[in-house]
Design an enzyme around this catalytic site. Sequence first.
Site, PDB file in Angstrom:
ATOM      1  CB  CYS A  64      46.174  27.325  37.339  1.00  0.00           C
ATOM      2  SG  CYS A  64      44.813  27.545  38.523  1.00  0.00           S
ATOM      3  CB  CYS A 182      38.207  26.833  34.843  1.00  0.00           C
ATOM      4  SG  CYS A 182      38.960  26.041  35.684  1.00  0.00           S
TER       5      CYS A 182
END
Length: 237
Positions: A64, A182
């Site tokens: 992440c 992302c």
Amino acid sequence: METEIPAMLLARSTLFPEQRFTFHSSRMRMMNVTPEELKAMDVASDRCAIELSDARCDVMAYACLVAIMAQGNGYHRNSQERLQSTVKENNVSIPVISSAGALIDTLKAFDFNKVSIITPYMKPLTQRVVDYIQAEGITVKDAISLEVADNLAVGLLNPENLLEQVQRLDHEGVDAVILSACVQMPSLPSIQRAQDLIGKPVLSASVATVYQMLKTLGLETKVPDAGYVLSGTHKCR
């Protein structure tokens, strides 16, 4: 991370049929992309590192990007050092990278000093990512926020739509475009096509992660149809 990185590693089999990979993952919980849940997610990364170290992997990547960047500028270095120490406590030495660190290191390696980015985040989190990148000495000219707060919904976004978004993005004069800042937002099917469309290097957080994983493993950093960084034809630092 769990779809695009294995896809890129598998695609290499057409170029390097002798190389085979296995992929292992351990999950940190997060439902909504908020600062509070990102903090809790980061705390859980130590547990995941220990679990994966049991598999004696050759390289480990913390997925992440925004969970790292939300903790403050330069935090990927602290995180990677901490997770490296955590793994050593299990009596094994495994290189640990992060998608946040991989993106920063790859931008620097290719001298991409000015970029524009697309994120799925709400605008305040996108600004946090912009600030983080700029704190590393890289200018962010423009950023588009898709403003999707539900993490599951982010993973279901259609990567084809990024071809439209990249044309809205101000990329005049930039060195590269980050099509997805992302690893949860799908972008791989559009990386090469977006690059062909705008005539500039295009990468993503996932592409940067694969680049740094292959580099760490001492393997050729080449994946078909994955854009400039993984073309294997451009020199970097």
